[in-house]
Design a protein around this motif. Structure first.
Motif, PDB file in Angstrom:
ATOM      1  N   THR A  41       0.806  -1.285  -0.091  1.00  0.00           N
ATOM      2  CA  THR A  41      -0.139  -0.057   0.011  1.00  0.00           C
ATOM      3  C   THR A  41       0.768   1.098   0.111  1.00  0.00           C
ATOM      4  OG1 THR A  41      -1.811   1.222   1.049  1.00  0.00           O
ATOM      5  CG2 THR A  41      -0.168   0.117   2.278  1.00  0.00           C
ATOM      6  N   LYS A 204      -9.324  -2.015   1.436  1.00  0.00           N
ATOM      7  CA  LYS A 204      -9.238  -0.849   0.221  1.00  0.00           C
ATOM      8  C   LYS A 204      -9.513   0.193   1.347  1.00  0.00           C
ATOM      9  CE  LYS A 204     -11.121   0.644  -3.694  1.00  0.00           C
ATOM     10  NZ  LYS A 204     -11.232   2.039  -3.711  1.00  0.00           N
ATOM     11  N   GLU A 205      -8.912   1.457   1.210  1.00  0.00           N
ATOM     12  CA  GLU A 205      -9.015   2.264   1.942  1.00  0.00           C
ATOM     13  C   GLU A 205     -10.209   3.253   1.626  1.00  0.00           C
ATOM     14  OE1 GLU A 205      -6.998   2.208   3.917  1.00  0.00           O
ATOM     15  OE2 GLU A 205      -5.114   1.504   3.503  1.00  0.00           O
ATOM     16  N   THR A 546     -14.514  -3.465   2.481  1.00  0.00           N
ATOM     17  CA  THR A 546     -14.214  -3.965   1.015  1.00  0.00           C
ATOM     18  C   THR A 546     -12.768  -4.219   1.235  1.00  0.00           C
ATOM     19  OG1 THR A 546     -15.894  -2.541   0.220  1.00  0.00           O
ATOM     20  CG2 THR A 546     -14.000  -3.244  -1.571  1.00  0.00           C
ATOM     21  N   GLU A 548      -9.227  -5.699  -1.408  1.00  0.00           N
ATOM     22  CA  GLU A 548      -8.682  -5.747  -2.668  1.00  0.00           C
ATOM     23  C   GLU A 548      -7.667  -6.786  -2.645  1.00  0.00           C
ATOM     24  OE1 GLU A 548      -7.401  -1.866  -5.174  1.00  0.00           O
ATOM     25  OE2 GLU A 548      -5.652  -2.732  -4.047  1.00  0.00           O
ATOM     26  N   HIS A 550      -4.875  -7.731  -5.464  1.00  0.00           N
ATOM     27  CA  HIS A 550      -4.043  -7.176  -6.502  1.00  0.00           C
ATOM     28  C   HIS A 550      -2.836  -7.867  -6.632  1.00  0.00           C
ATOM     29  CE1 HIS A 550      -1.444  -3.067  -7.210  1.00  0.00           C
ATOM     30  NE2 HIS A 550      -1.700  -3.878  -8.199  1.00  0.00           N
ATOM     31  N   LYS A 564      -6.706  -6.368 -10.629  1.00  0.00           N
ATOM     32  CA  LYS A 564      -7.404  -6.080  -9.275  1.00  0.00           C
ATOM     33  C   LYS A 564      -8.823  -6.789  -9.245  1.00  0.00           C
ATOM     34  CE  LYS A 564      -5.017  -1.873  -8.302  1.00  0.00           C
ATOM     35  NZ  LYS A 564      -5.021  -0.456  -7.896  1.00  0.00           N
ATOM     36  N   TYR A 566     -12.186  -7.228  -6.024  1.00  0.00           N
ATOM     37  CA  TYR A 566     -12.724  -7.025  -4.706  1.00  0.00           C
ATOM     38  C   TYR A 566     -13.705  -7.732  -4.136  1.00  0.00           C
ATOM     39  CZ  TYR A 566     -10.537  -2.692  -6.445  1.00  0.00           C
ATOM     40  OH  TYR A 566      -9.467  -1.604  -6.815  1.00  0.00           O
TER      41      TYR A 566
END
Length: 570
Positions: A41, A204-205, A546, A548, A550, A564, A566
């Motif tokens: 990240t 996920k941010e 949520t 992610e 990746h 990606k 989700y």
């Protein structure tokens, strides 16, 4: 005939020893390298872990390079202070590492930079640089906060589509806490996606964070230089045989370089490393360390009758020009900071239970220090022990003996030393070369575990020896003074050891009562396509939201892959 054979061997090892320097100075057809770093990240709180994988690629065709075997990764702040610097061993163009972000780091914008020594021959900004923002919730963050709800990101990074014929699919879209997730990775239409990849599964941010480069657009960092065209600019040697340690031997008084002088390096410890090199016409010596080691202590020693008048000068570590770094002006909104309070609490809980969720260090096999057919080993505990080395050589070691002429003590190999009476055996204790046997004439053997003897003429590096005698202690801690101009002890910049990262598994674990608020659910830096369909499993945590999935990497043909998908945890 024997002398001819050893002459040929000497010529061979001399050519190998200096091959790296000549290669770098004369061959301008060697392609440049580029590095892409996939990291988990671009925004961290202190107390979290930065995970990364390095991809080192040929600048001409984007294939994995076999040129450099070592890369360097650093985290730099806006004042150009280096917060960490790692040396990473590359295997077939890839390597990995991690960094735990301590609470001593201030909030702000940082740069994650990566390069090889060979890349330093290019322009001053010929290195990878990716944005990292860090928030320290325990310090004053006024300068890092903004009232503007449209917080800036590094918008100069353009999203670029890569080959997307890889399908990611989880076994369902919504999961509950601590539930098993199956991730299937398929190659569309039977296309061969053999290559090297890394996978990150992370929450996920819900707020803006700095944009990261992908494998598809990372090349925009670099200029279009693909080969070096001026050999005069090639000041850095590529580390294409392993970690390169170099220096110079000079006259202690005049400081003039001295050619044709032997020097050894010992990286101490039970798993010691021993190497021998010879200086070239410029007084330079090079050691290629192509194996892993545990210690950071190294002893350099000149092997020359005139060594009292000589001095060892080690080359300093070279780095990129940090002034060439461009920093992001990313800021958090005060609203975002309030949202991060829960994440900070979760991070502290995870760290409180860190002992239950430890990563493990990868083991590596120590190769034999010496090779030969006539090797004899004496485990001293298998015999009646004698207090001194002299007594042991007389009573136990039938292949080794000692002589004394006036005050000169010498160790020799029985029935072998007459072949080349001008050569001495190589004598080592825990990898430390003993040039003067008088130093160990009265050595007490209570801490000696074993004695090995190689009854063959031996060529090590560029130097010939009349056999090898190795003594090993139980703890690998034989100590010598190394505070002379010709014998120095140095702290090495040691390569980072790869890890196997902790994976939470609830079908096997009985630790159901331990809190689990992981943001990072899964990280695999060594993923390779073994078939047209690949499956991974991991578990969700008590952290809702949520997540992610990746994937970044490259096919064996150099095609970038960035995909990606989700899923939800409710």
């Amino acid at each position: 005939m024997k002398k001819i054979i050893f002459l040929l061997l000497t010529i061979f090892f001399l050519s190998v020893s200096f091959g790296q320097q000549i290669y770098a100075q004369t061959n301008t057809d060697i392609p440049q390298e580029r590095i892409f770093v996939h990291y988990n990240t671009s925004f961290f709180l202190t107390g979290e872990q930065l995970l990364y994988k390095i991809y080192c690629l040929n600048a001409t065709d984007n294939n994995f390079t076999n040129l450099s075997k070592v890369a360097y990764v650093a985290l730099v702040d806006k004042d150009l202070n280096v917060k960490f610097k790692h040396k990473i061993i590359l295997n077939d163009g890839v390597g990995q590492g991690d960094f735990f972000i301590p609470t001593t780091i201030e909030s702000g914008n940082y740069k994650l930079v990566a390069y090889t020594k060979w890349m330093l021959n290019g322009s001053k900004n010929n290195f990878f640089q990716g944005d990292v923002a860090i928030l320290n919730p325990f310090l004053n963050n006024t300068a890092f906060l903004t009232n503007d709800k449209n917080s800036p990101t590094n918008s100069n990074i353009k999203e670029e589509n890569t080959i997307s014929k890889i399908n990611l699919a989880t076994n369902k879209q919504v999961f509950s806490k601590r539930e098993k997730v199956s991730l299937t990775i398929n190659a569309s239409n039977g296309i061969d996606f053999s290559g090297k990849y890394s996978i990150s599964v992370r929450k996920k941010e819900a707020y803006k964070i700095p944009t990261q480069y992908s494998s598809g657009n990372y090349k925009t960092i670099f200029k279009e230089e693909k080969k070096f065209t001026n050999s005069a600019n090639l000041k850095q040697v590529p580390e294409f045989r392993g970690e390169l340690i170099s220096g110079k031997i000079v006259d202690k008084t005049t400081k003039k370089p001295i050619a044709d002088v032997y020097i050894s390096i010992t990286i101490t410890g039970k798993e010691y490393v021993f190497k021998v090199s010879e200086t070239d016409k410029n007084g330079m010596f090079y050691f290629n360390i192509d194996e892993m080691y545990n210690s950071t202590n190294a002893i350099f020693e000149i092997d020359d009758p005139n060594r009292e008048n000589l001095e060892i000068i080690l080359n300093k570590d070279v780095s990129i020009d940090y002034n060439a770094i461009t920093f992001s002006d990313f800021q958090l909104t005060k609203e975002d900071k309030n949202r991060l309070m829960q994440r900070s609490i979760y991070s502290q809980i995870e760290n409180a239970y860190n002992q239950k969720k430890q990563d493990s260090v990868k083991n590596y096999a120590k190769t034999a220090s010496f090779f030969g057919t006539n090797v004899y080993t004496y485990m001293l505990d298998d015999y009646k022990r004698f207090p001194t080395l002299k007594e042991t050589l007389v009573e136990i070691t039938e292949h080794i003996y000692y002589t004394r002429s006036r005050d000169n003590f010498a160790i020799k190999i029985l029935g072998f030393d007459f072949i080349y009476d001008d050569l001495k055996p190589l004598l080592l204790i825990d990898g430390l070369q003993i040039l003067d046997a008088n130093e160990i004439a009265n050595l007490k053997t209570k801490n000696i575990k074993k004695i090995q003897v190689l009854k063959e003429n031996y060529v090590y590096g560029t130097k010939r020896y009349n056999g090898v005698v190795v003594l090993e202690t139980f703890n690998g801690d034989y100590n010598v003074e190394a505070n002379k101009s010709y014998k120095k002890k140095i702290n090495l910049f040691k390569p980072l050891v790869s890890k196997i990262y902790f994976e939470q598994k609830y079908d096997l674990d009985t630790n159901d009562r331990i809190p689990d608020f992981r943001y990072q659910l899964f990280w695999d830096a060594n993923f390779k396509f073994f078939s047209k369909q690949n499956e991974f499993t991991f578990y969700t945590s008590d952290n809702l939201g949520t997540f992610e999935v990746h994937i970044e990497g490259f096919t064996e043909k150099g095609n970038p892959i960035s995909v990606k998908t989700y899923f939800e945890v409710k």
